[in-house]
Design a protein around this motif. Structure first.
Motif, PDB file in Angstrom:
ATOM      1  N   SER A 527     -48.373 116.208 -31.787  1.00 10.90           N
ATOM      2  CA  SER A 527     -47.102 115.944 -31.104  1.00 10.90           C
ATOM      3  C   SER A 527     -45.954 116.565 -31.881  1.00 10.90           C
ATOM      4  O   SER A 527     -45.945 116.559 -33.113  1.00 10.90           O
ATOM      5  CB  SER A 527     -46.871 114.441 -30.973  1.00 10.90           C
ATOM      6  OG  SER A 527     -47.867 113.846 -30.180  1.00 10.90           O
ATOM      7  N   THR A 529     -42.496 116.343 -33.398  1.00 14.49           N
ATOM      8  CA  THR A 529     -41.679 115.210 -33.826  1.00 14.49           C
ATOM      9  C   THR A 529     -40.208 115.571 -34.018  1.00 14.49           C
ATOM     10  O   THR A 529     -39.403 114.691 -34.326  1.00 14.49           O
ATOM     11  CB  THR A 529     -42.231 114.621 -35.138  1.00 14.49           C
ATOM     12  OG1 THR A 529     -42.321 115.657 -36.123  1.00 14.49           O
ATOM     13  CG2 THR A 529     -43.614 114.031 -34.915  1.00 14.49           C
ATOM     14  N   GLY A 615     -46.619 102.572 -30.488  1.00 11.88           N
ATOM     15  CA  GLY A 615     -47.421 103.483 -31.293  1.00 11.88           C
ATOM     16  C   GLY A 615     -48.190 102.736 -32.360  1.00 11.88           C
ATOM     17  O   GLY A 615     -47.648 101.843 -33.012  1.00 11.88           O
ATOM     18  N   GLY A 619     -49.986 107.191 -34.260  1.00 10.39           N
ATOM     19  CA  GLY A 619     -49.687 107.277 -32.830  1.00 10.39           C
ATOM     20  C   GLY A 619     -48.212 107.173 -32.504  1.00 10.39           C
ATOM     21  O   GLY A 619     -47.827 107.314 -31.344  1.00 10.39           O
ATOM     22  N   ALA A 620     -47.377 106.943 -33.520  1.00  9.12           N
ATOM     23  CA  ALA A 620     -45.930 106.910 -33.284  1.00  9.12           C
ATOM     24  C   ALA A 620     -45.350 108.303 -33.105  1.00  9.12           C
ATOM     25  O   ALA A 620     -44.223 108.451 -32.614  1.00  9.12           O
ATOM     26  CB  ALA A 620     -45.236 106.205 -34.444  1.00  9.12           C
ATOM     27  N   THR A 621     -46.100 109.345 -33.505  1.00  5.74           N
ATOM     28  CA  THR A 621     -45.528 110.697 -33.532  1.00  5.74           C
ATOM     29  C   THR A 621     -45.031 111.204 -32.183  1.00  5.74           C
ATOM     30  O   THR A 621     -43.998 111.888 -32.143  1.00  5.74           O
ATOM     31  CB  THR A 621     -46.550 111.692 -34.112  1.00  5.74           C
ATOM     32  OG1 THR A 621     -47.792 111.585 -33.401  1.00  5.74           O
ATOM     33  CG2 THR A 621     -46.799 111.415 -35.579  1.00  5.74           C
ATOM     34  N   TRP A 662     -43.854  99.667 -33.383  1.00 10.63           N
ATOM     35  CA  TRP A 662     -44.749 100.460 -34.233  1.00 10.63           C
ATOM     36  C   TRP A 662     -45.604  99.511 -35.053  1.00 10.63           C
ATOM     37  O   TRP A 662     -45.089  98.643 -35.765  1.00 10.63           O
ATOM     38  CB  TRP A 662     -43.944 101.377 -35.140  1.00 10.63           C
ATOM     39  CG  TRP A 662     -44.806 102.283 -35.971  1.00 10.63           C
ATOM     40  CD1 TRP A 662     -45.860 103.022 -35.538  1.00 10.63           C
ATOM     41  CD2 TRP A 662     -44.678 102.547 -37.368  1.00 10.63           C
ATOM     42  NE1 TRP A 662     -46.406 103.734 -36.581  1.00 10.63           N
ATOM     43  CE2 TRP A 662     -45.700 103.454 -37.715  1.00 10.63           C
ATOM     44  CE3 TRP A 662     -43.805 102.096 -38.363  1.00 10.63           C
ATOM     45  CZ2 TRP A 662     -45.867 103.929 -39.016  1.00 10.63           C
ATOM     46  CZ3 TRP A 662     -43.964 102.571 -39.654  1.00 10.63           C
ATOM     47  CH2 TRP A 662     -44.983 103.474 -39.963  1.00 10.63           C
ATOM     48  N   TYR A 759     -47.796 104.645 -24.426  1.00 12.47           N
ATOM     49  CA  TYR A 759     -48.651 104.148 -25.514  1.00 12.47           C
ATOM     50  C   TYR A 759     -49.448 105.294 -26.120  1.00 12.47           C
ATOM     51  O   TYR A 759     -49.968 106.158 -25.416  1.00 12.47           O
ATOM     52  CB  TYR A 759     -49.612 103.080 -24.991  1.00 12.47           C
ATOM     53  CG  TYR A 759     -50.705 102.705 -25.968  1.00 12.47           C
ATOM     54  CD1 TYR A 759     -50.400 102.032 -27.150  1.00 12.47           C
ATOM     55  CD2 TYR A 759     -52.036 103.029 -25.715  1.00 12.47           C
ATOM     56  CE1 TYR A 759     -51.387 101.698 -28.048  1.00 12.47           C
ATOM     57  CE2 TYR A 759     -53.032 102.701 -26.609  1.00 12.47           C
ATOM     58  CZ  TYR A 759     -52.713 102.034 -27.781  1.00 12.47           C
ATOM     59  OH  TYR A 759     -53.702 101.716 -28.680  1.00 12.47           O
ATOM     60  N   CYS A 760     -49.546 105.287 -27.447  1.00 13.75           N
ATOM     61  CA  CYS A 760     -50.392 106.254 -28.149  1.00 13.75           C
ATOM     62  C   CYS A 760     -51.060 105.525 -29.310  1.00 13.75           C
ATOM     63  O   CYS A 760     -50.377 104.994 -30.190  1.00 13.75           O
ATOM     64  CB  CYS A 760     -49.574 107.436 -28.663  1.00 13.75           C
ATOM     65  SG  CYS A 760     -50.592 108.737 -29.419  1.00 13.75           S
ATOM     66  N   GLY A 761     -52.372 105.492 -29.280  1.00  5.86           N
ATOM     67  CA  GLY A 761     -53.110 104.802 -30.330  1.00  5.86           C
ATOM     68  C   GLY A 761     -54.538 104.553 -29.921  1.00  5.86           C
ATOM     69  O   GLY A 761     -55.067 105.214 -29.019  1.00  5.86           O
ATOM     70  N   LYS A 788     -50.567 106.642 -21.020  1.00  2.00           N
ATOM     71  CA  LYS A 788     -51.229 106.809 -22.316  1.00  2.00           C
ATOM     72  C   LYS A 788     -51.285 108.286 -22.662  1.00  2.00           C
ATOM     73  O   LYS A 788     -51.587 109.119 -21.804  1.00  2.00           O
ATOM     74  CB  LYS A 788     -52.656 106.241 -22.296  1.00  2.00           C
ATOM     75  CG  LYS A 788     -53.330 106.317 -23.668  1.00  2.00           C
ATOM     76  CD  LYS A 788     -54.759 105.802 -23.625  1.00  2.00           C
ATOM     77  CE  LYS A 788     -55.375 105.804 -25.012  1.00  2.00           C
ATOM     78  NZ  LYS A 788     -55.397 107.120 -25.652  1.00  2.00           N
ATOM     79  N   GLU A 789     -50.988 108.597 -23.915  1.00  2.00           N
ATOM     80  CA  GLU A 789     -51.022 109.980 -24.370  1.00  2.00           C
ATOM     81  C   GLU A 789     -52.460 110.458 -24.453  1.00  2.00           C
ATOM     82  O   GLU A 789     -53.326 109.786 -25.016  1.00  2.00           O
ATOM     83  CB  GLU A 789     -50.359 110.100 -25.751  1.00  2.00           C
ATOM     84  CG  GLU A 789     -48.870 109.849 -25.735  1.00  2.00           C
ATOM     85  CD  GLU A 789     -48.108 110.939 -24.998  1.00  2.00           C
ATOM     86  OE1 GLU A 789     -48.446 112.115 -25.162  1.00  2.00           O
ATOM     87  OE2 GLU A 789     -47.173 110.614 -24.251  1.00  2.00           O
TER      88      GLU A 789
END
Length: 791
Positions: A527, A529, A615, A619-621, A662, A759-761, A788-789
């Protein structure tokens, strides 16, 4: 007598000062949260004791439980040191000789003390655990020991290093007269100050109850609720439904058309329905071998998702559609091969010669083949090779192999992981060559212009090939210079790169990175940033696999070690030294190439009223760029407002508010995220962004193992405005979020709003979050849309 002694001791610990009266609204609620065991008041204490009794029978020796096994027995196996101190405190309290261990009766007494509903009793146990010499006073050294013990139980190495300063902070707050000790009533006062949040929780629960009473009539009885829920799901997923439905209908039409056509062919008299099923499945294979390439044409999809087609085609589900088509290819291949090898070939070789010559003789030069002749035919060989290659590639693409979950023998361990998936997938280019050859050398030959396989795959194959060729051609233009590299303690590498000319992107997009010094062929997605307005590109990557670990190590070799300032221990990082000569600097770094940008669900965040960004760990990126974009707008709007004497320049199209949750399990992870948190705290004067950090390695608030840590956090934040975990102004929460409470609170605050949940994770949280979005959309006027990513 025992009661009298305990009373005297409590009075002594108060140093003659009258004990403060507790009220239900303050001390009761506050100290009820101080617990030693989970779920102490469930109404099923007898069941809880039975499980402890069972563990006692497993771990006791000659009917006695040792100090070392006490933690395992009561459910504190992961906090043995803390459990050991608790063991000592309870034995001092009960005046029990525990040299030889505890009997079952004594363990029952300890357990009753720990689960006692009496507030003062539990506080006294906590104080006794801190007060090792039993004099009713806590010195600074004793406070420091408990801080170190709590930090060890919660896996907070940085906090252990600063235990001395934090013990001084507690003494400064609770010992204003500098007597050198604190007493229990002072500790009780601090605990009561910490837990006033329950009033807000109570109001939240009332709001949720009120929300439930406002449920529309159509959702009140089970049958109508079921109907309306299914209607809501259809409306939510209508784009997926029509695309998959159209794909299934086209497959079915092709299968039935080929099936019926074969049934009226002369060969049907010999092979029967076996050939019909083989030909029908082959026709669907032609279609799906063409379609499977389209979802991975990333450049094309990135352009299309911004067009009007994005309103009715779910481009965000391209990888899921790719997997569905791959599954259809696997099923079609198995049916096709089974029909040929187990049915068609035996029928051809065993039918009467006169019937064979009259029907299939011209196709076989009037010579009836044996079974081995059909198996060794060019068509069969290419089909078998193609099937083996696809089966190998598909297997390594499964979740267990790609994520390296499956444990293979050492000789085969290279078959698991991302690298194995990446290289195996590139073998499918050869599979397409065998696919064309297979369709040309048919068992029952036909004129070339009637063979349609190449017609199906020609356009998708050319589109995919042109994308790869374009990427290879533009690769030389997209070699980037490394401006700065930082290696953080949480195994995270941050790269700040020059932005190539014409490289335009939106917040939420991603790019591919290649390091030819490691591999000339591997491209990995990350990703972006940095914000679109930034003059540089940045990515953050965590070292998980072979490639990312090697890249991190190469940059770590050219980074400077973390500086250690005397008297200050904090989060550590290694960074490259700034240099005026960029060319000289590049000679030290590994070469980096990028390609992209490519579209992702998060890039459409501006179409929602409210944002909920979630995230987990790295996964926060995907959301850092979004947060920076919002902050850049806030800063720009502030400048325009100042220059225009308080007059804002107009409304901005986009979300009015963003909530960022996060969740991480390592304190070291805060270092690479600290810059974003500082920007939010400093620039967001209008509170557009509400950020919540959760550190899951710390026991939840109210647990005795984290009680003193919570005190330190509160005192440090009140004194300096800095959180002890993140070293920023944003306070860190303990354990995991209560997602239902989070979603319900947002639904209550933002009625009749469209909320985009990104959401990413880990995939384990995908279903619970998606379910919450569906439930809250039904039970309130707020509409949650989950994304979702996917890479």
């Amino acid at each position: 007598m025992t009661t009298l002694l305990a009373t005297r001791r409590r009075n002594a610990s108060y140093g003659g000062i009258p004990r403060m009266e507790r009220t239900t609204s303050s001390a009761s609620r506050g100290l009820m949260s101080l617990r030693f065991l989970d779920r102490t008041m469930t109404g099923k204490e007898a069941d809880a004791w039975r499980s402890i009794e069972k563990r006692f029978n497993q771990h006791a020796t000659n009917g006695q439980l040792s100090r070392d096994q006490f933690g395992v027995c009561i459910g504190m196996g992961d906090s043995k040191e803390f459990a050991g101190e608790l063991f000592d405190a309870l034995s001092r309290r009960r005046r029990v000789n525990v040299e030889n261990g505890l009997s079952k009766y004594q363990l029952r007494q300890f357990w009753e003390d720990l689960t006692n509903r009496d507030l003062e009793s539990r506080l006294q146990i906590f104080f006794d655990m801190c007060d090792k010499n039993g004099d009713g006073r806590l010195t600074e050294d004793e406070v420091k020991e408990v801080i170190v013990l709590s930090a060890t139980s919660n896996r907070l190495s940085n906090l252990q290093q600063q235990a001395t300063s934090y013990a001084s902070l507690i003494m400064e707050r609770l010992d204003p007269d500098h007597q050198g000790y604190i007493e229990m009533w002072q500790l009780e006062t601090l605990l009561k100050e910490m837990v006033n949040a329950d009033e807000g929780n109570k109001m939240t629960r009332k709001s949720q109850t009120l929300t439930r009473t406002m449920i529309p009539k159509g959702y009140r009885n089970p049958m109508s609720r079921l109907v309306h829920k299914n209607i809501e799901r259809i409306l939510e997923n209508w784009r997926r439904i029509w695309v998959v439905g159209l794909w299934l209908v086209v497959n079915m039409i092709l299968f039935l058309w080929k099936f019926n056509k074969t049934r009226h062919s002369p060969a049907f008299n010999i092979t029967g329905y076996c050939l019909c099923f083989a030909k029908g499945s082959a026709e669907t294979l032609n279609l799906n071998m063409a379609l499977v390439l389209l979802p991975v044409c990333r450049r094309t999809l990135t352009k299309l998702r911004s067009s009007f087609l994005g309103t009715f085609i779910p481009f965000d589900d391209n990888i899921n559609f790719h997997k569905i088509i791959a599954l259809a290819i696997a099923v079609g291949s198995i049916v096709h091969m089974a029909m040929h090898f187990m049915c068609n070939f035996p029928r051809i070789t065993s039918c009467p010669e006169s019937q064979f010559m009259g029907t299939l003789g011209p196709s076989f030069d009037y010579r009836q083949p044996h079974y081995i002749d059909l198996v060794s035919n060019m068509s069969s060989i290419t089909g078998i090779v193609m099937f083996v290659m696809m089966a190998f590639s598909f297997t390594l693409a499964t979740h267990w192999f790609r994520r390296n979950i499956i444990k293979l023998p050492w000789e085969l361990h290279h078959l698991a992981g991302f690298n194995a998936f990446w290289y195996a997938h590139h073998l499918l280019a050869l599979a397409y060559v065998f696919f064309i050859l297979h369709s040309y050398f048919l068992v029952i030959s036909r004129p070339w212009h009637t063979k349609t396989s190449w017609m199906y795959v020609m356009i998708p194959f050319l589109l995919y090939s042109s994308e790869r060729a374009f990427s290879s051609a533009s690769e030389l233009k997209h070699r980037v210079d490394i401006i700065k590299a930082i290696v953080y303690s949480g195994n995270v590498l941050a790269l700040y790169m020059s932005k190539p000319p014409g490289f335009k992107y939106k917040s939420g997009m991603y790019l591919f990175v290649k390091c030819p010094d490691i591999s000339n062929f591997e491209w990995h997605p990350f990703s972006i940033t940095s914000a679109p307005e930034d003059a540089f590109l940045s990515v953050h990557m965590r070292a998980l696999g072979d490639w990312t670990t090697e890249l991190r190590n190469r940059f770590a070799n050219v980074c400077e070690p973390p500086s250690t300032k005397s008297g200050k221990e904090g989060l550590k990082k290694m960074a490259t030294r700034a240099s005026q000569n960029l060319e000289e600097l590049q000679q030290k770094f590994p070469k980096i190439f990028i390609k992209g940008p490519f579209g992702a669900p998060a890039q459409d965040y501006k179409k929602y009223d409210i944002l909920l960004l979630i995230g987990l760990g790295i996964g926060a990126t995907p959301f850092i760029s979004i947060i920076k974009d919002i902050l850049n707008y806030v800063k720009l709007n502030k400048l325009q407002t100042d220059s225009e004497d308080g007059q804002s320049s107009g409304a901005r199209k986009g979300p009015k508010r963003a909530y960022f949750y996060w969740v991480t399990r390592e304190q070291g992870s805060f270092e690479w995220f600290k810059g974003v948190m500082d920007d939010i705290a400093e620039s967001d004067d209008h509170n557009m962004i509400e950020m919540h950090n959760y550190l899951t390695s710390v026991y939840e608030e109210g647990d005795a193992r984290s009680a003193l840590i919570a005190m330190v956090q509160k005192l440090q934040h009140a004194k300096n405005g800095v959180d002890i975990f993140s070293e920023s102004r944003i306070k860190t929460h303990f354990a995991r979020p209560n997602w239902r409470k989070v979603f319900s609170g947002i639904a209550t605050r933002h009625e009749s709003s469209r909320i985009g949940v990104f959401y990413c994770g880990s995939s384990t949280l995908t279903k619970p979050l998606k379910k919450l979005c569906q439930e809250l959309s039904l039970d309130s006027s707020t509409r949650f849309q989950f994304h979702k990513e996917n890479f």
